[in-house]
Scaffold this motif. Structure first.
Motif, PDB file in Angstrom:
ATOM      1  N   THR A 235      55.093  12.770  18.205  1.00  0.00           N
ATOM      2  CA  THR A 235      54.240  11.622  18.509  1.00  0.00           C
ATOM      3  C   THR A 235      54.430  10.525  17.467  1.00  0.00           C
ATOM      4  OG1 THR A 235      52.598  13.058  19.562  1.00  0.00           O
ATOM      5  CG2 THR A 235      51.863  10.875  18.883  1.00  0.00           C
ATOM      6  N   THR A 236      54.551  10.932  16.207  1.00  0.00           N
ATOM      7  CA  THR A 236      54.788   9.956  15.142  1.00  0.00           C
ATOM      8  C   THR A 236      56.126   9.248  15.335  1.00  0.00           C
ATOM      9  OG1 THR A 236      53.479  11.262  13.577  1.00  0.00           O
ATOM     10  CG2 THR A 236      55.010   9.648  12.650  1.00  0.00           C
TER      11      THR A 236
ATOM     12  N   TRP B 242      57.332   7.539  26.107  1.00  0.00           N
ATOM     13  CA  TRP B 242      55.981   7.719  26.640  1.00  0.00           C
ATOM     14  C   TRP B 242      55.993   8.724  27.792  1.00  0.00           C
ATOM     15  CZ3 TRP B 242      51.115   7.426  25.636  1.00  0.00           C
ATOM     16  CH2 TRP B 242      50.167   7.375  26.663  1.00  0.00           C
ATOM     17  N   VAL B 243      56.998   8.626  28.660  1.00  0.00           N
ATOM     18  CA  VAL B 243      57.119   9.577  29.765  1.00  0.00           C
ATOM     19  C   VAL B 243      57.254  10.999  29.228  1.00  0.00           C
ATOM     20  CG1 VAL B 243      58.590  10.315  31.685  1.00  0.00           C
ATOM     21  CG2 VAL B 243      58.084   7.884  31.362  1.00  0.00           C
TER      22      VAL B 243
ATOM     23  N   SER C 198      49.001   4.412  32.326  1.00  0.00           N
ATOM     24  CA  SER C 198      50.165   3.931  31.587  1.00  0.00           C
ATOM     25  C   SER C 198      50.377   2.436  31.805  1.00  0.00           C
ATOM     26  CB  SER C 198      51.420   4.698  32.020  1.00  0.00           C
ATOM     27  OG  SER C 198      51.292   6.076  31.732  1.00  0.00           O
ATOM     28  N   SER C 199      50.074   1.964  33.008  1.00  0.00           N
ATOM     29  CA  SER C 199      50.226   0.539  33.294  1.00  0.00           C
ATOM     30  C   SER C 199      49.257  -0.294  32.465  1.00  0.00           C
ATOM     31  CB  SER C 199      50.005   0.273  34.783  1.00  0.00           C
ATOM     32  OG  SER C 199      50.953   0.951  35.565  1.00  0.00           O
TER      33      SER C 199
ATOM     34  N   ILE D 154      64.249   0.297  26.394  1.00  0.00           N
ATOM     35  CA  ILE D 154      63.970   1.400  27.318  1.00  0.00           C
ATOM     36  C   ILE D 154      63.318   2.573  26.597  1.00  0.00           C
ATOM     37  CG2 ILE D 154      65.069   3.172  28.762  1.00  0.00           C
ATOM     38  CD1 ILE D 154      67.127   1.082  29.573  1.00  0.00           C
ATOM     39  N   MET D 155      63.692   2.796  25.345  1.00  0.00           N
ATOM     40  CA  MET D 155      63.259   3.991  24.630  1.00  0.00           C
ATOM     41  C   MET D 155      61.744   4.156  24.537  1.00  0.00           C
ATOM     42  SD  MET D 155      65.674   6.000  23.990  1.00  0.00           S
ATOM     43  CE  MET D 155      64.730   7.085  22.911  1.00  0.00           C
ATOM     44  N   PRO D 156      60.951   3.107  24.266  1.00  0.00           N
ATOM     45  CA  PRO D 156      59.499   3.333  24.219  1.00  0.00           C
ATOM     46  C   PRO D 156      58.932   3.841  25.540  1.00  0.00           C
ATOM     47  CG  PRO D 156      60.044   1.274  23.125  1.00  0.00           C
ATOM     48  CD  PRO D 156      61.300   1.742  23.800  1.00  0.00           C
ATOM     49  N   VAL D 157      59.440   3.312  26.651  1.00  0.00           N
ATOM     50  CA  VAL D 157      58.967   3.773  27.959  1.00  0.00           C
ATOM     51  C   VAL D 157      59.407   5.216  28.198  1.00  0.00           C
ATOM     52  CG1 VAL D 157      59.035   3.365  30.445  1.00  0.00           C
ATOM     53  CG2 VAL D 157      59.025   1.425  28.862  1.00  0.00           C
TER      54      VAL D 157
END
Length: 241
Positions: free
Chosen positions: A52-53, A158-159, A188-189, A152-155
């Motif tokens: 998570t960190t 999160w998934v 999430s939105s 793209i990586m943050p999305v």
């Protein structure tokens, strides 16, 4: 005593040994469930904390620092990668609660890891400042690819965190899948909306000028995508076991 050159690697080697020893053979999951009944052990909680960190805080922070050309972009991304590596080993070394094979969290992990590897390699290449000859011709492509993967990586992260929670708790299966999708997409939105609007307010002025679009355009786009997806997941019957 091991040579001094490899002593810094000893903690990672020890974690690798633990990961290799992690065996699911003989694990019996009760019928109708997707996890065993044991509680999450300390190593798994530490895995959750570290991942998570790394993926929820450091990598997104590094992306923002990169967008504003901050000098701490590279150190933050390196730190995130180190934390993620340790967390990955811990995720394979835990005891306590066990999970069914092929769960969403484990199936998705290689794709997320591939994204991290690609992003790191692209970043390292750019950091070398190779601009002569054919390097100069492809540098623009590499810069664009690095930026796209970074966004793209943050999305994607999160998934994966959502998949982790779903796997750990053993829900969102069979007839519950559609309801889970609807709520996760809706929540999430809202989170994405708040983050995007905050970033545009704090550090996005130059980017908005380059795009030539008002903040309200991106505001409307996020809400439209959210509404479209939520419309087709709220009452659709999903039956994945």
């Amino acid at each position: 005593m091991p040579p001094p050159s490899i002593r810094p690697l000893l903690p990672l080697l020890a974690l690798a040994a633990l990961a290799a020893a992690h065996d699911h053979t003989g694990v019996t999951i009760p019928e109708g469930q997707h996890t065993t009944d044991e509680p999450l052990d300390a190593l798994l909680w530490l895995h959750i904390l570290l991942m998570t960190t790394a993926f929820g805080i450091l990598y997104p922070l590094g992306m923002v620092l990169g967008l504003v050309r901050n000098r701490f972009h590279v150190p933050v991304q390196i730190g995130a990668s180190c934390v993620a590596i340790v967390g990955w080993f811990l995720g394979h070394a835990h005891g306590g609660r066990q999970f069914e094979d092929g769960n969403a969290h484990s199936a998705y992990a290689p794709f997320l890891a591939a994204g991290v590897v690609v992003q790191v390699l692209l970043g390292l290449y750019l950091k070398l400042h190779l601009e002569r000859g054919w390097h100069g011709r492809i540098r623009g492509v590499v810069v664009t690819a690095h930026g796209v993967v970074g966004r793209i990586m943050p999305v994607a992260s999160w998934v994966q965190m959502l998949f982790g929670g779903i796997t750990a708790l053993g829900f969102c299966h069979a007839d519950h899948l559609g309801q889970c999708l609807a709520h996760f997409i809706m929540g999430s939105s809202f989170i994405a909306y708040a983050i995007v609007m905050t970033l545009m307010t704090l550090v996005g002025q130059a980017w908005l000028r380059r795009q030539g679009r008002a903040p309200e355009f991106w505001d409307s786009l996020i809400i439209a995508v959210w509404g479209f997806v939520n419309t087709f997941t709220e009452h659709v019957r999903w039956t994945i076991q």
